[in-house]
Motif scaffolding. Structure first.
Motif, PDB file in Angstrom:
ATOM      1  N   TRP A 131      -1.089  -9.941   0.608  1.00 28.65           N
ATOM      2  CA  TRP A 131      -1.150  -8.895   1.622  1.00 28.65           C
ATOM      3  C   TRP A 131       0.026  -7.929   1.463  1.00 28.65           C
ATOM      4  N   LEU A 132       1.213  -8.456   1.247  1.00 28.85           N
ATOM      5  CA  LEU A 132       2.395  -7.614   1.080  1.00 28.85           C
ATOM      6  C   LEU A 132       2.342  -6.812  -0.218  1.00 28.85           C
ATOM      7  N   THR A 133       1.687  -7.337  -1.238  1.00 25.71           N
ATOM      8  CA  THR A 133       1.492  -6.591  -2.480  1.00 25.71           C
ATOM      9  C   THR A 133       0.702  -5.322  -2.202  1.00 25.71           C
ATOM     10  N   ARG A 134      -0.372  -5.461  -1.450  1.00 28.13           N
ATOM     11  CA  ARG A 134      -1.198  -4.298  -1.114  1.00 28.13           C
ATOM     12  C   ARG A 134      -0.438  -3.317  -0.228  1.00 28.13           C
ATOM     13  N   LEU A 135       0.315  -3.832   0.726  1.00 25.68           N
ATOM     14  CA  LEU A 135       1.092  -2.963   1.607  1.00 25.68           C
ATOM     15  C   LEU A 135       2.126  -2.163   0.816  1.00 25.68           C
ATOM     16  N   ALA A 136       2.873  -2.834  -0.055  1.00 22.66           N
ATOM     17  CA  ALA A 136       3.893  -2.148  -0.853  1.00 22.66           C
ATOM     18  C   ALA A 136       3.255  -1.101  -1.763  1.00 22.66           C
ATOM     19  N   LEU A 137       2.114  -1.426  -2.353  1.00 21.72           N
ATOM     20  CA  LEU A 137       1.441  -0.470  -3.228  1.00 21.72           C
ATOM     21  C   LEU A 137       0.943   0.742  -2.429  1.00 21.72           C
ATOM     22  N   THR A 138       0.444   0.500  -1.227  1.00 25.15           N
ATOM     23  CA  THR A 138      -0.018   1.599  -0.369  1.00 25.15           C
ATOM     24  C   THR A 138       1.145   2.518  -0.004  1.00 25.15           C
ATOM     25  N   LEU A 139       2.258   1.928   0.407  1.00 27.05           N
ATOM     26  CA  LEU A 139       3.432   2.731   0.752  1.00 27.05           C
ATOM     27  C   LEU A 139       3.945   3.510  -0.457  1.00 27.05           C
ATOM     28  N   PHE A 140       3.968   2.866  -1.606  1.00 30.22           N
ATOM     29  CA  PHE A 140       4.405   3.526  -2.833  1.00 30.22           C
ATOM     30  C   PHE A 140       3.509   4.732  -3.123  1.00 30.22           C
ATOM     31  N   GLY A 141       2.201   4.528  -3.047  1.00 31.37           N
ATOM     32  CA  GLY A 141       1.260   5.613  -3.307  1.00 31.37           C
ATOM     33  C   GLY A 141       1.388   6.755  -2.310  1.00 31.37           C
ATOM     34  N   MET A 142       1.577   6.430  -1.038  1.00 29.81           N
ATOM     35  CA  MET A 142       1.710   7.472  -0.015  1.00 29.81           C
ATOM     36  C   MET A 142       2.977   8.299  -0.236  1.00 29.81           C
ATOM     37  N   LEU A 143       4.075   7.637  -0.545  1.00 32.30           N
ATOM     38  CA  LEU A 143       5.314   8.373  -0.782  1.00 32.30           C
ATOM     39  C   LEU A 143       5.233   9.210  -2.053  1.00 32.30           C
ATOM     40  N   LEU A 144       4.610   8.679  -3.073  1.00 33.74           N
ATOM     41  CA  LEU A 144       4.424   9.436  -4.306  1.00 33.74           C
ATOM     42  C   LEU A 144       3.538  10.660  -4.057  1.00 33.74           C
ATOM     43  N   LEU A 145       2.498  10.481  -3.270  1.00 33.74           N
ATOM     44  CA  LEU A 145       1.626  11.601  -2.915  1.00 33.74           C
ATOM     45  C   LEU A 145       2.389  12.665  -2.125  1.00 33.74           C
ATOM     46  N   ALA A 146       3.228  12.233  -1.193  1.00 33.66           N
ATOM     47  CA  ALA A 146       4.035  13.187  -0.418  1.00 33.66           C
ATOM     48  C   ALA A 146       4.966  13.978  -1.337  1.00 33.66           C
ATOM     49  N   LEU A 147       5.579  13.306  -2.308  1.00 35.28           N
ATOM     50  CA  LEU A 147       6.432  14.023  -3.262  1.00 35.28           C
ATOM     51  C   LEU A 147       5.618  15.010  -4.092  1.00 35.28           C
ATOM     52  N   ALA A 148       4.435  14.613  -4.495  1.00 36.71           N
ATOM     53  CA  ALA A 148       3.576  15.497  -5.279  1.00 36.71           C
ATOM     54  C   ALA A 148       3.159  16.725  -4.465  1.00 36.71           C
ATOM     55  N   ILE A 149       2.869  16.534  -3.199  1.00 38.79           N
ATOM     56  CA  ILE A 149       2.502  17.661  -2.331  1.00 38.79           C
ATOM     57  C   ILE A 149       3.691  18.608  -2.190  1.00 38.79           C
ATOM     58  N   GLU A 150       4.882  18.053  -1.985  1.00 38.74           N
ATOM     59  CA  GLU A 150       6.067  18.901  -1.898  1.00 38.74           C
ATOM     60  C   GLU A 150       6.303  19.657  -3.198  1.00 38.74           C
ATOM     61  N   ALA A 151       6.099  18.984  -4.337  1.00 35.32           N
ATOM     62  CA  ALA A 151       6.270  19.646  -5.633  1.00 35.32           C
ATOM     63  C   ALA A 151       5.251  20.775  -5.796  1.00 35.32           C
ATOM     64  N   ALA A 152       4.034  20.558  -5.341  1.00 31.48           N
ATOM     65  CA  ALA A 152       3.012  21.609  -5.412  1.00 31.48           C
ATOM     66  C   ALA A 152       3.382  22.792  -4.524  1.00 31.48           C
ATOM     67  N   MET A 153       4.012  22.516  -3.414  1.00 28.25           N
ATOM     68  CA  MET A 153       4.451  23.599  -2.532  1.00 28.25           C
ATOM     69  C   MET A 153       5.559  24.422  -3.189  1.00 28.25           C
ATOM     70  N   ILE A 154       6.372  23.783  -3.996  1.00 33.75           N
ATOM     71  CA  ILE A 154       7.429  24.505  -4.705  1.00 33.75           C
ATOM     72  C   ILE A 154       6.819  25.480  -5.707  1.00 33.75           C
ATOM     73  N   VAL A 155       5.758  25.057  -6.371  1.00 34.93           N
ATOM     74  CA  VAL A 155       5.088  25.914  -7.345  1.00 34.93           C
ATOM     75  C   VAL A 155       4.556  27.173  -6.675  1.00 34.93           C
ATOM     76  N   ARG A 156       4.131  27.060  -5.433  1.00 33.94           N
ATOM     77  CA  ARG A 156       3.572  28.194  -4.698  1.00 33.94           C
ATOM     78  C   ARG A 156       4.626  29.007  -3.968  1.00 33.94           C
ATOM     79  N   ALA A 157       5.873  28.558  -3.972  1.00 33.84           N
ATOM     80  CA  ALA A 157       6.935  29.258  -3.249  1.00 33.84           C
ATOM     81  C   ALA A 157       7.282  30.577  -3.918  1.00 33.84           C
ATOM     82  N   ASP A 158       7.785  31.504  -3.109  1.00 33.99           N
ATOM     83  CA  ASP A 158       8.195  32.807  -3.642  1.00 33.99           C
ATOM     84  C   ASP A 158       9.417  32.669  -4.544  1.00 33.99           C
TER      85      ASP A 158
END
Length: 159
Positions: A14-41
């Motif tokens: 159960w904790l394996t799945r939880l840690a993987l979910t948290l890892f994926g969510m944080l990685l996705l958040a970083l990717a979204i922020e990086a994509a926002m940088i690409v669109r920045a002025d």
């Protein structure tokens, strides 16, 4: 005893799945922020700001991945003496690295990349400092645990 091991393995799955979910969510958040940088002025300023505030996240992601791998190994039936010394050491160094980055390197990068000429040279953040000390404690405990495992093997050979 066998039931305790099965319960531990179930919790670890159960904790394996939880840690993987948290890892994926944080990685996705970083990717979204990086994509926002690409669109920045002003991409250079945005990238500098993002690096100065998110660099420590790489260390914390490493810590979460280390925990995910440790839980997975325990769930698969590996013994503690094989999993814990290395996992605790890696986790400790990741947490300590993230804390040092949060407290010292991020403010310095903010000053250099962000053009800030005023302000503190360190972020005196009690939670980050505490996490760093906990990380260093885990490194020490991993050494003690590895020593205990070696002593146990030596005693087993004598008997």
């Amino acid at each position: 005893m066998q039931d305790d091991i099965r319960v531990l393995q179930g919790r670890s799955r159960w904790l394996t799945r939880l840690a993987l979910t948290l890892f994926g969510m944080l990685l996705l958040a970083l990717a979204i922020e990086a994509a926002m940088i690409v669109r920045a002025d002003d991409q250079v300023s945005a990238l500098g700001f993002w690096l100065s505030y998110r660099l420590s996240m790489l260390f914390y992601l490493s810590a979460i991945w280390t925990m995910h791998r440790a839980f997975a190994r325990i769930a698969s039936g590996e013994l503690f003496n094989q999993v814990l010394p290395v996992s605790l050491s890696r986790l400790g160094f990741a947490l300590a690295g993230g804390a040092v980055t949060s407290v010292f390197i991020s403010p310095w990068l903010g000053r250099v990349l962000g053009g800030f000429r005023h302000g503190a040279f360190a972020a005196f953040d009690p939670p980050a400092i505490t996490i760093g000390l906990v990380g260093l404690l885990l490194v020490v405990l991993s050494g003690l645990f590895a020593r205990a495992v070696a002593m146990r093997h030596e005693l087993d050979e004598i008997i």
